[in-house]
Motif scaffolding. Sequence first.
Motif, short mmCIF file in Angstrom:
data_model
loop_
_atom_site.label_atom_id
_atom_site.label_comp_id
_atom_site.label_asym_id
_atom_site.label_seq_id
_atom_site.Cartn_x
_atom_site.Cartn_y
_atom_site.Cartn_z
N PRO A 143 0.80 -1.22 0.00
CA PRO A 143 0.00 0.00 0.00
C PRO A 143 0.84 1.27 0.00
N ARG A 144 0.20 2.35 -0.42
CA ARG A 144 0.90 3.65 -0.48
C ARG A 144 1.19 4.16 0.92
N PRO A 145 2.43 4.59 1.17
CA PRO A 145 2.74 5.18 2.48
C PRO A 145 2.02 6.52 2.66
N VAL A 146 2.04 7.00 3.88
CA VAL A 146 1.40 8.28 4.21
C VAL A 146 2.41 9.17 4.92
N VAL A 147 2.56 10.38 4.45
CA VAL A 147 3.42 11.34 5.13
C VAL A 147 2.56 12.33 5.90
N GLY A 200 18.16 22.11 16.01
CA GLY A 200 19.43 21.74 16.64
C GLY A 200 19.68 20.25 16.76
N ASN A 201 18.78 19.43 16.21
CA ASN A 201 18.99 17.98 16.24
C ASN A 201 18.84 17.38 14.85
N MET A 202 19.43 16.18 14.70
CA MET A 202 19.29 15.46 13.42
C MET A 202 18.12 14.49 13.52
N TYR A 203 17.41 14.35 12.41
CA TYR A 203 16.30 13.40 12.30
C TYR A 203 16.44 12.72 10.95
N GLY A 204 16.05 11.45 10.86
CA GLY A 204 16.11 10.81 9.55
C GLY A 204 15.31 9.53 9.49
N THR A 205 14.87 9.22 8.27
CA THR A 205 14.13 7.99 8.01
C THR A 205 15.08 6.98 7.40
N SER A 206 15.29 5.86 8.08
CA SER A 206 16.17 4.84 7.51
C SER A 206 15.39 4.00 6.51
N LYS A 207 16.11 3.39 5.60
CA LYS A 207 15.47 2.49 4.63
C LYS A 207 14.80 1.35 5.39
N ALA A 208 15.46 0.88 6.45
CA ALA A 208 14.93 -0.25 7.23
C ALA A 208 13.61 0.11 7.91
N ALA A 209 13.47 1.37 8.35
CA ALA A 209 12.25 1.79 9.06
C ALA A 209 11.03 1.60 8.15
N VAL A 210 11.19 1.97 6.90
CA VAL A 210 10.07 1.85 5.95
C VAL A 210 9.89 0.39 5.52
N GLN A 211 11.01 -0.29 5.25
CA GLN A 211 10.92 -1.69 4.81
C GLN A 211 10.27 -2.58 5.86
N ASP A 212 10.58 -2.34 7.14
CA ASP A 212 10.00 -3.15 8.23
C ASP A 212 8.47 -3.09 8.20
N VAL A 213 7.93 -1.91 7.95
CA VAL A 213 6.48 -1.74 7.91
C VAL A 213 5.91 -2.35 6.64
N GLN A 214 6.56 -2.08 5.52
CA GLN A 214 6.03 -2.56 4.24
C GLN A 214 6.09 -4.09 4.14
N ALA A 215 7.06 -4.69 4.82
CA ALA A 215 7.17 -6.16 4.82
C ALA A 215 5.95 -6.79 5.48
N LYS A 216 5.28 -6.04 6.35
CA LYS A 216 4.08 -6.57 7.02
C LYS A 216 2.81 -6.19 6.27
N ASN A 217 2.97 -5.63 5.06
CA ASN A 217 1.82 -5.20 4.26
C ASN A 217 0.98 -4.12 4.93
N LEU A 218 1.61 -3.32 5.75
CA LEU A 218 0.88 -2.25 6.43
C LEU A 218 1.14 -0.92 5.72
N ILE A 219 0.24 0.03 5.95
CA ILE A 219 0.45 1.38 5.41
C ILE A 219 1.48 2.06 6.31
N CYS A 220 2.58 2.46 5.69
CA CYS A 220 3.68 3.05 6.46
C CYS A 220 3.42 4.54 6.68
N ILE A 221 3.40 4.97 7.95
CA ILE A 221 3.20 6.40 8.24
C ILE A 221 4.52 7.04 8.62
N LEU A 222 4.85 8.12 7.92
CA LEU A 222 6.06 8.87 8.23
C LEU A 222 5.66 10.22 8.83
#
Length: 211
Positions: free
Chosen positions: A16-20, A90-112
Amino acid sequence: MYMSYFSRLFSAMAGPRPVVLSGPSGAGKSTLLKKLMKEYDSVFGFSVSHTTRKPRPGEENGKDYHYVTREAMQAGIDKGDFIESAEFSGNMYGTSKAAVQDVQAKNLICILDIDMQGVRNIKETDLSPIYISIQPPSMEVLEKRLRDRKTESEESLQKRLHAAKVDMEFSKEPGVFDVVIVNDNLDEAYGQLKHTLLEEITKVKKINMSS
Ligand SMILES: Nc1nc2c(ncn2[C@@H]2O[C@H](COP(=O)(O)OP(=O)(O)O)[C@@H](O)[C@H]2O)c(=O)[nH]1
Ligand SMILES: Nc1ncnc2c1ncn2[C@@H]1O[C@H](COP(=O)(O)OP(=O)(O)O)[C@@H](O)[C@H]1O
């Protein structure tokens, strides 16, 4: 012709399509997405970002964020582990490839849950999410909510309010967001969020029921 067939096939395979969800700090993104994940726990999965900021009381490592040092985060970025990353207040934030893949592997809609730099950077990728901006009714209300939340120092609060002004303008740029939701009354904003996502929710429920 073939391209469009294969790209459709590929996007079906990718799930499914992720959601930002984006918008100023204090607009209510976490509140809304926690409500959504609670009501639809077998439909949505949260993309757990990395950050160099300190955990707040009640936040859990690996659930709200992966809390890391600047060195570790930079090393991950240099290795190519991240889809996007940004500096915020003043802080770093980031989305790892693994963060999205973990959700998509379960066929869930990934929310960022990401800031506007994240939105700009995700637009350069092939993730192709639904972009939703959550906005406060006014700067005054935003400031009150952030103060009442009692998570920020005065300095951090001011940085967030400054970033919020830029973010509110950004949300008005045509073509950036599919939907802009003003979070005045929480139940109404939640209703709008659900309405926006209804089609994807129905799709995921159907697929996951038949598998
Ligand atoms: N670009 C980007 N922004 C993120 C990411 N994770 C969180 N953010 C954004 O960073 C900002 C600050 O988040 P946070 O420190 O949790 O504070 P809060 O938004 O006030 O609860 C928010 O605008 C988040 O949407 C990420 O992985 N990438
Ligand atoms: N519609 C609303 N009315 C009043 N308070 C709200 C509403 N939505 C969220 N809040 C409160 O405002 C604060 C900021 O919300 P939060 O979800 O932490 O924002 P964000 O994740 O966008 O930074 C929290 O204390 C939350 O409980």
